[in-house]
Design an enzyme around this catalytic site. Structure first.
Site, PDB file in Angstrom:
ATOM      1  N   HIS A 157     105.325  35.326  53.688  1.00 59.23           N
ATOM      2  CA  HIS A 157     104.686  34.761  54.371  1.00 59.23           C
ATOM      3  C   HIS A 157     104.518  34.889  56.094  1.00 59.23           C
ATOM      4  CE1 HIS A 157     100.638  32.823  54.645  1.00 59.23           C
ATOM      5  NE2 HIS A 157     100.919  31.975  55.600  1.00 59.23           N
ATOM      6  N   ALA A 158     104.690  34.947  57.156  1.00 56.38           N
ATOM      7  CA  ALA A 158     104.974  35.386  58.587  1.00 56.38           C
ATOM      8  C   ALA A 158     104.833  33.496  59.012  1.00 56.38           C
ATOM      9  CB  ALA A 158     103.898  36.178  59.692  1.00 56.38           C
ATOM     10  N   HIS A 198     100.337  36.173  67.661  1.00 58.08           N
ATOM     11  CA  HIS A 198     100.157  34.788  66.691  1.00 58.08           C
ATOM     12  C   HIS A 198     101.590  33.835  66.989  1.00 58.08           C
ATOM     13  CE1 HIS A 198      97.984  31.498  64.619  1.00 58.08           C
ATOM     14  NE2 HIS A 198      99.422  31.498  63.587  1.00 58.08           N
ATOM     15  N   GLU A 199     102.362  34.739  66.429  1.00 60.32           N
ATOM     16  CA  GLU A 199     103.502  33.731  65.537  1.00 60.32           C
ATOM     17  C   GLU A 199     104.502  33.694  66.829  1.00 60.32           C
ATOM     18  OE1 GLU A 199     103.946  32.398  62.664  1.00 60.32           O
ATOM     19  OE2 GLU A 199     102.667  33.490  61.642  1.00 60.32           O
ATOM     20  N   HIS A 214     103.094  30.137  69.153  1.00 60.22           N
ATOM     21  CA  HIS A 214     103.410  28.949  68.415  1.00 60.22           C
ATOM     22  C   HIS A 214     105.226  28.266  69.404  1.00 60.22           C
ATOM     23  CE1 HIS A 214     100.414  28.316  65.144  1.00 60.22           C
ATOM     24  NE2 HIS A 214     101.172  29.499  64.229  1.00 60.22           N
ATOM     25  N   GLU A 264      97.299  26.173  65.945  1.00 62.07           N
ATOM     26  CA  GLU A 264      96.815  27.630  65.527  1.00 62.07           C
ATOM     27  C   GLU A 264      95.939  27.819  66.096  1.00 62.07           C
ATOM     28  OE1 GLU A 264      98.079  28.739  62.768  1.00 62.07           O
ATOM     29  OE2 GLU A 264      99.321  26.791  62.432  1.00 62.07           O
ATOM     30  N   HIS A 288      94.681  22.996  49.265  1.00 60.95           N
ATOM     31  CA  HIS A 288      95.029  21.798  49.979  1.00 60.95           C
ATOM     32  C   HIS A 288      93.934  20.670  49.513  1.00 60.95           C
ATOM     33  CE1 HIS A 288      94.803  25.303  52.357  1.00 60.95           C
ATOM     34  NE2 HIS A 288      95.780  25.176  53.555  1.00 60.95           N
ATOM     35  N   TYR A 297      91.930  23.182  60.586  1.00 65.53           N
ATOM     36  CA  TYR A 297      91.113  24.379  60.935  1.00 65.53           C
ATOM     37  C   TYR A 297      90.372  24.884  61.429  1.00 65.53           C
ATOM     38  CZ  TYR A 297      95.362  25.175  57.821  1.00 65.53           C
ATOM     39  OH  TYR A 297      96.226  24.669  56.606  1.00 65.53           O
TER      40      TYR A 297
HETATM   41 ZN   LIG Z   1      99.849  29.869  62.946  1.00 62.74          ZN
END
Ligand SMILES: [Zn+2]
Length: 603
Positions: free
Chosen positions: A344-345, A374-375, A378, A402, A502, A512
């Site tokens: 999982h990325a 995207h990553e 971060h 995010e 969650h 989110y």
């Molecule tokens: Zn992310």
């Protein structure tokens, strides 16, 4: 959803006691507070780094040993955070400089679960939380309990929900997965009682109010703020809902009502939270966008490292410094052949300074190409706030981290692909509807779901929803916000909220929703800064020093200021604004109007 390892933000549990009612001890001074904060900063850095290293190793070499080393390092970090959260209260009445005050305030609201001071109750609560998390993780539905090979875990369930178009099968699997949660119902009731008790001892009205107090505004103002944002996008959601319902009726017939809620099992996802998996069922004719990025990447023989280099180039084109050598030495890009890893990325910042890494099993396809952008968002955020005190090294609020990655991913447009030489010519705008519809099924469809998870929990924690009505309240909210109904009657013998990770794992969810709103607001503001005159959904901020400057101004603030100040640095306003979503999807909105002409809207 891509996960991010922040380490320090993982403050789940406080095994604490109530404020001491010390009498006769001298009142703490500003110097005491400084000393306390120095210690908290140092310990957070040390324990956080240890915990990050243990997590990295355990996810890269999955064995029983690395997993228990990781659990221990993590627990030490959590225990320390809980201690500091509790002790920070001692300095409530000390006159302090703004930075120290901010650090203390953040410590106090850092907990997700506060255990009561009674050790027996504290232990009971921690045990229940671990049990529910474990029950979810082990959750399986077996079509024939006597045949273990018929048992399906969440991954298999997810795949069936994504791929199957057999209504009976989907219903069976949907009901099957929801059998994992009724055993949690009693536990959840007790969990609410005990965690509320802990929250009250820390001065919060209940656990939900404790969660909402992280957002630099009174808890009730925060709930109202989310409703205001939802009202801005609701008209567009209603149109998307009406269109999808019409298409599903063409496919499944009367099982989908003409003007009522959509059955929850037909949207390609076990929670009906994102609908892009049913794109082929609702795709309009003749909107093929004219290129296939996956095919292009394969034709170019693009390696995983090439793909990450391309992502890095996006950020250096905005003015950010290249990633350090250690990033390239220590990251994981390729699934190893000889061992199990978590694929999982995720993006990492192991030492909270510059030991940045990503970990993902990269395939040469469009999804991974976008995920890399995207990553790295971060990572560049993490590095931008590295010079702040340790306690301030995080995003402005938990929605921002995010949102940044997704903002950059929105800049992966055909025009950008042309600039970096992957595409010869951008297709004309007549091709955009397919792309926008696909994105809307992911991003617009998610919004009401992103909102209602915590609406339900806030009501449960505050006592507005009683245990006898847990399931009814859940489905009332799903109807109200999503326009979704269960495929069959769901009485109080069920506990459907617990079939969502969650809820079972007690992870707050409002972040989110915020991230989905903010990413469009960021994208619109940065596109304007970049001087983009195309429709917003075609804008890419690639190579814009001006957009880079704005972005960096916000990223480098970390959480040193209340989030409205950070928002102002990037968007020029202190208010969140969902109209950026409407701007982005404007062509789709007009197209939907045509498609649903004469059709019922709403439920
Ligand atoms: Zn992310």
């Amino acid at each position: 959803m891509k996960s991010i390892a922040l380490g320090f933000a993982l403050f789940f549990v406080v095994s604490g006691c109530a404020r001491s009612t010390a009498t006769g001890t001298p009142a703490p001074t500003a110097a005491d507070a400084k000393k306390f904060l120095d210690e908290a900063n140092d310990a957070t850095l040390k324990l956080g780094t240890e915990s990050n290293q243990a997590s990295w190793v355990s996810e890269n070499f999955i064995t029983d040993d690395t997993s228990s080393l990781n659990a221990r390092a993590n627990q030490r970090s959590i225990d320390a955070a809980a201690r500091y959260a509790k002790d920070a209260v001692k300095f409530d009445h000390v006159e302090l400089d703004p930075v120290s005050r901010r650090e203390l305030d953040l410590l106090k609201v850092s907990l997700v679960m506060a255990t009561p001071s009674d050790p027996k109750e504290g232990e009971e609560l921690t045990g229940i939380a671990a049990d529910m998390d474990g029950e979810y993780g082990k959750g399986k539905w077996c079509e024939d309990p006597k045949k273990p090979e018929s048992c399906l875990d969440i991954n298999q369930i997810t795949n069936i929900m994504r791929d199957s178009r057999d209504e009976k099968k989907l219903r069976q699997v949907w009901e099957g997965w929801h059998t994992i949660s009724p055993p949690m119902r009693q536990q959840y009731t007790r969990f609410v009682e005990l965690s509320n008790k802990g929250a009250r001892e820390l001065g919060f009205a209940d656990t939900g109010a404790m969660w909402r107090s992280k957002y630099d505004m009174p808890p009730d103002a925060f709930s109202k703020e989310l409703d205001r944002l939802w009202d801005q996008v609701r008209p567009l959601y209603l149109k998307l809902h009406a269109y999808v319902r019409m298409k599903l009726r063409e496919k499944y017939g009367d099982i989908v009502p003409a003007n009522g809620p959509i059955p929850a099992h037909l949207l390609g996802n076990i929670w009906a939270q994102e609908w892009e998996n049913i794109y082929p069922l609702v795709a309009p004719q003749n909107v093929d966008r004219g290129y296939d990025l996956t095919r292009i990447l394969k034709a170019h023989n693009t390696s995983p490292t090439d793909m990450v280099k391309t992502g890095e180039r996006f950020y250096t084109s905005l003015g950010f410094a290249p990633l350090p050598k250690t990033f390239w030495d220590r990251s994981l890009f390729i699934k190893p052949r000889d061992r199990d890893v978590v694929c999982h990325a995720s993006a990492w910042d192991l030492d909270s300074v510059d030991d940045l890494r990503i970990k993902m099993c990269i395939q040469p396809n469009e999804e991974d190409f976008t995920t890399i952008h995207h990553e790295l968002g971060h990572n560049f955020y993490q590095r931008a706030y590295k010079d702040l005190p340790v306690l301030l090294r995080d995003s402005a609020n938990d929605g921002f981290h995010e949102a940044i990655g997704d903002t950059i991913a929105l800049s992966v447009t055909p025009e950008y692909l042309v600039k970096i030489g992957l595409l010869d010519k951008a297709p004309d705008s007549s091709r955009d509807i397919g792309l926008l519809l696909n994105k809307a099924l992911e991003k617009i469809a998610f919004l009401p779901f992103g909102l209602l998870i915590d609406q339900w929990r806030w009501k449960v924690f505050s006592g507005e929803v009683k245990p006898a009505d847990y399931n009814k309240a859940w489905w009332d909210l799903r109807l109200k916000y999503q326009g979704i109904a269960p495929p069959t009657a769901r009485g109080e013998e069920f506990f459907d909220p617990g079939a969502k990770y969650h809820v079972a794992s007690n992870t707050p969810y409002a972040r989110y929703f915020l991230a989905y709103i903010l990413q469009f607001q960021f994208h619109r503001a940065l596109s304007q800064a970049a001087g983009c005159t195309l429709p917003i959904h075609r804008c890419s901020i690639f190579e814009s020093a001006e957009a880079g400057k704005r972005l960096n101004a916000m990223l480098s603030m970390g959480q040193s200021k209340p989030w409205p100040d950070a928002l102002e640095a990037i968007a020029g306003t202190k208010q969140m604004d969902a109209t950026a979503i409407l701007d982005y999807f404007k062509p789709l909105d007009a197209w939907l109007d045509q498609q649903i002409k004469g059709q019922p809207v709403g439920w």
